[in-house]
Write a protein that holds these residues in place. Structure first.
Motif, PDB file in Angstrom:
ATOM      1  N   ASP A 345      68.264  26.420  81.927  1.00  0.00           N
ATOM      2  CA  ASP A 345      67.493  27.211  82.424  1.00  0.00           C
ATOM      3  C   ASP A 345      66.129  27.546  81.539  1.00  0.00           C
ATOM      4  N   GLY A 346      65.876  26.325  81.133  1.00  0.00           N
ATOM      5  CA  GLY A 346      64.570  26.459  80.024  1.00  0.00           C
ATOM      6  C   GLY A 346      64.741  27.167  78.686  1.00  0.00           C
ATOM      7  N   LEU A 360      70.808  22.321  54.559  1.00  0.00           N
ATOM      8  CA  LEU A 360      69.767  23.481  54.441  1.00  0.00           C
ATOM      9  C   LEU A 360      69.123  23.397  55.422  1.00  0.00           C
ATOM     10  N   SER A 361      67.772  23.484  55.092  1.00  0.00           N
ATOM     11  CA  SER A 361      66.670  23.804  55.799  1.00  0.00           C
ATOM     12  C   SER A 361      66.473  22.417  56.803  1.00  0.00           C
ATOM     13  N   GLU A 362      67.055  21.398  56.829  1.00  0.00           N
ATOM     14  CA  GLU A 362      67.149  20.175  57.434  1.00  0.00           C
ATOM     15  C   GLU A 362      67.609  20.450  58.799  1.00  0.00           C
ATOM     16  N   VAL A 363      68.853  21.167  58.861  1.00  0.00           N
ATOM     17  CA  VAL A 363      69.208  21.429  60.101  1.00  0.00           C
ATOM     18  C   VAL A 363      68.355  22.284  61.111  1.00  0.00           C
ATOM     19  N   SER A 364      67.491  23.415  60.302  1.00  0.00           N
ATOM     20  CA  SER A 364      66.577  24.046  61.170  1.00  0.00           C
ATOM     21  C   SER A 364      65.403  23.200  61.612  1.00  0.00           C
ATOM     22  N   PHE A 365      65.061  22.133  60.753  1.00  0.00           N
ATOM     23  CA  PHE A 365      63.953  21.255  61.218  1.00  0.00           C
ATOM     24  C   PHE A 365      64.461  20.316  62.465  1.00  0.00           C
ATOM     25  N   ASN A 366      65.756  19.713  62.349  1.00  0.00           N
ATOM     26  CA  ASN A 366      66.030  18.796  63.037  1.00  0.00           C
ATOM     27  C   ASN A 366      66.252  19.535  64.370  1.00  0.00           C
ATOM     28  N   SER A 367      66.966  20.935  64.691  1.00  0.00           N
ATOM     29  CA  SER A 367      67.079  21.308  65.885  1.00  0.00           C
ATOM     30  C   SER A 367      65.657  21.848  66.461  1.00  0.00           C
ATOM     31  N   ALA A 368      64.954  22.208  65.766  1.00  0.00           N
ATOM     32  CA  ALA A 368      63.349  22.626  66.149  1.00  0.00           C
ATOM     33  C   ALA A 368      62.589  21.463  66.690  1.00  0.00           C
ATOM     34  N   LEU A 369      62.664  20.260  66.010  1.00  0.00           N
ATOM     35  CA  LEU A 369      62.259  19.172  66.636  1.00  0.00           C
ATOM     36  C   LEU A 369      62.859  18.633  67.993  1.00  0.00           C
ATOM     37  N   THR A 370      64.102  18.885  68.275  1.00  0.00           N
ATOM     38  CA  THR A 370      64.852  18.633  69.274  1.00  0.00           C
ATOM     39  C   THR A 370      64.485  19.757  70.355  1.00  0.00           C
ATOM     40  N   ALA A 371      64.568  20.941  70.172  1.00  0.00           N
ATOM     41  CA  ALA A 371      63.963  21.916  71.177  1.00  0.00           C
ATOM     42  C   ALA A 371      62.773  21.681  71.619  1.00  0.00           C
ATOM     43  N   ALA A 372      61.815  21.458  70.710  1.00  0.00           N
ATOM     44  CA  ALA A 372      60.277  21.250  71.169  1.00  0.00           C
ATOM     45  C   ALA A 372      60.201  20.071  72.082  1.00  0.00           C
ATOM     46  N   SER A 373      60.823  18.936  71.947  1.00  0.00           N
ATOM     47  CA  SER A 373      60.938  17.761  72.881  1.00  0.00           C
ATOM     48  C   SER A 373      61.490  18.047  74.181  1.00  0.00           C
ATOM     49  N   LEU A 374      62.640  18.683  74.009  1.00  0.00           N
ATOM     50  CA  LEU A 374      63.296  19.173  75.267  1.00  0.00           C
ATOM     51  C   LEU A 374      62.451  20.104  76.201  1.00  0.00           C
ATOM     52  N   ALA A 375      61.608  20.968  75.561  1.00  0.00           N
ATOM     53  CA  ALA A 375      61.066  21.900  76.231  1.00  0.00           C
ATOM     54  C   ALA A 375      59.835  21.369  76.937  1.00  0.00           C
ATOM     55  N   LEU A 376      59.404  20.296  76.187  1.00  0.00           N
ATOM     56  CA  LEU A 376      58.392  19.262  76.999  1.00  0.00           C
ATOM     57  C   LEU A 376      58.645  18.541  77.968  1.00  0.00           C
ATOM     58  N   GLY A 377      59.986  18.214  78.093  1.00  0.00           N
ATOM     59  CA  GLY A 377      60.352  17.579  79.039  1.00  0.00           C
ATOM     60  C   GLY A 377      60.579  15.739  78.629  1.00  0.00           C
ATOM     61  N   ARG A 378      60.489  15.799  77.149  1.00  0.00           N
ATOM     62  CA  ARG A 378      60.360  14.492  76.452  1.00  0.00           C
ATOM     63  C   ARG A 378      61.547  14.022  76.012  1.00  0.00           C
ATOM     64  N   PRO A 379      61.997  12.781  75.583  1.00  0.00           N
ATOM     65  CA  PRO A 379      62.955  12.190  74.934  1.00  0.00           C
ATOM     66  C   PRO A 379      62.854  12.730  73.612  1.00  0.00           C
ATOM     67  N   ALA A 380      64.078  13.074  72.827  1.00  0.00           N
ATOM     68  CA  ALA A 380      64.065  13.459  71.630  1.00  0.00           C
ATOM     69  C   ALA A 380      63.714  12.595  70.396  1.00  0.00           C
TER      70      ALA A 380
END
Length: 387
Positions: A345-346, A360-380
């Motif tokens: 549901d977006g 450590l902070s890499e998990v936050s970064f990787n998940s944020a990059l993935t979340a932004a790509s999905l929100a844009l409707g683009r492949p990760a």
């Protein structure tokens, strides 16, 4: 043009906001605190402390991403470990080198640790129980957990190898992590991101994709989803300023129990007034242990590595971080089993306890990059298996 809402203005939230804005989206960031940064904030005043010891590892994709955008900024040089006095407490005494049995676990011949076995069991078979326990306790620098030996062997092995790699992967933004956050916020501002502080969100907007970049506890309450849970650590954080004295250790790592002290002014004199040293430490404690238990153990390490520290104290602060130190994976689980980024549901999650790899902070970064790509409707843009 996409419109995206980001809830949380910490490292993950700003990463997601910048990524989405660079793709042309209109982004609004809501931060409940009066300043951005989350756990990456650096305190104002004479003692530039973070919320616990912070280091930026250069082995993950976030390092290249930050560097390409000029966001890393000046780094504090790490002093040579020998000259900087790296000390290990083993069998109650300080030493300069780890026990030989522990070193066996760092050799390539040790093999790849399994996911479904606890670290202590696997490491004992490789190096004996003494070496296994010493290695488990040393790895607590990147785990913040009171019993690393009980966690997945694969999970602990990765962190142990990253934490002992030479030359060191850990780097320190000069002046604390606050400078990194300021540069990320400036980048977001230049891209047109709207950032609202003191803006607590209690109800998810329904007119835009939403990236929830908060702690997992806060996300669970906001989404009303009791399934958003994952184990984390519980640790006593100790911040201490002392008058300078020759011979103080740079790092004291406890191999008899999980615990770590670091003199951050050894590499960055800007973190404390002239003539003073800033020491930060973390002492993992069990769910039933008290704050006083952790403080007492920290003081034992201070006695070992910082002679006469009690008479030299100029400032002191202690706190307990409960479930705020990132995900830990139990035997039989890996990062893939953590709460998924895509909640349907977006709605997308980002943070350090989400289904993304890294230390450590890499998990936050990787998940944020993935979340932004999905929100844009683009492949990760990131291959998580390789990240």
């Amino acid at each position: 043009m996409h419109r995206i809402t980001v809830i949380g203005g910490g490292f993950a939230g700003l990463t997601a906001a910048i990524t989405a804005a660079e793709a042309g989206a209109q982004v609004t960031v809501h931060e409940a605190h009066h300043t951005l940064g989350g756990r990456a904030r650096t305190a104002d005043g004479p003692y530039r402390t973070n919320e616990g010891p912070h280091a930026l590892y250069n082995g993950g994709p976030h390092w290249s991403w930050l560097r390409q955008r000029g966001l890393i900024g000046p780094l504090a040089p790490i002093p040579p470990l020998e000259g900087a006095r790296l000390r290990l407490r083993h069998r109650g005494a300080l030493r300069r080198t780890p026990p030989l049995a522990m070193l066996r676990l760092l050799r390539r011949g040790a093999g790849r640790a399994p996911v479904d076995t606890d670290f202590l069991t696997w490491a004992t078979a490789v190096a004996g129980e003494e070496g296994a326990r010493a290695a488990a306790h040393y790895s607590a620098v990147a785990l913040f957990h009171h019993d690393p030996g009980s966690l997945s062997a694969a999970f602990v092995q990765e962190r142990l190898r990253r934490a002992t790699k030479l030359p060191p992967e850990a780097h320190y933004p000069r002046g604390g992590w606050g400078g990194l956050i300021d540069r990320m916020a400036a980048r977001a501002w230049d891209l047109g991101v709207r950032m609202e502080t003191l803006s607590r969100v209690d109800t998810l907007p329904t007119d835009t994709p939403v990236i929830v970049a908060t702690s997992l506890d806060a996300a669970r309450r906001l989404l009303g989803d009791p399934a958003l849970t994952w184990p984390s650590g519980r640790t006593v954080l100790v911040d201490l300023a002392v008058r300078t004295r020759r011979g103080d250790a740079f790092i004291v790592s406890d191999l008899d129990a999980p615990g770590w002290l670091e003199r951050f002014t050894a590499q960055d004199r800007t973190l404390a007034p002239a003539g003073e040293q800033l020491i930060q430490g973390q002492i993992p404690i069990s769910p039933h242990a008290s704050k006083a238990d952790g403080v007492a153990r920290a003081e034992q390490l201070l006695d070992a590595g910082f002679a006469g520290w009690r008479e030299r104290v100029t400032w002191r602060r202690t706190a307990v971080a409960n479930g705020r130190t990132g995900a830990v994976d139990l035997p039989g689980t890996s990062w893939r089993d953590r709460p998924a980024v895509d909640r349907g549901d977006g709605v997308y999650l980002a943070g350090d306890q989400v289904a993304s790899p890294g230390v450590l902070s890499e998990v936050s970064f990787n998940s944020a990059l993935t979340a932004a790509s999905l929100a844009l409707g683009r492949p990760a843009p990131l291959d998580l298996e390789r990240a």
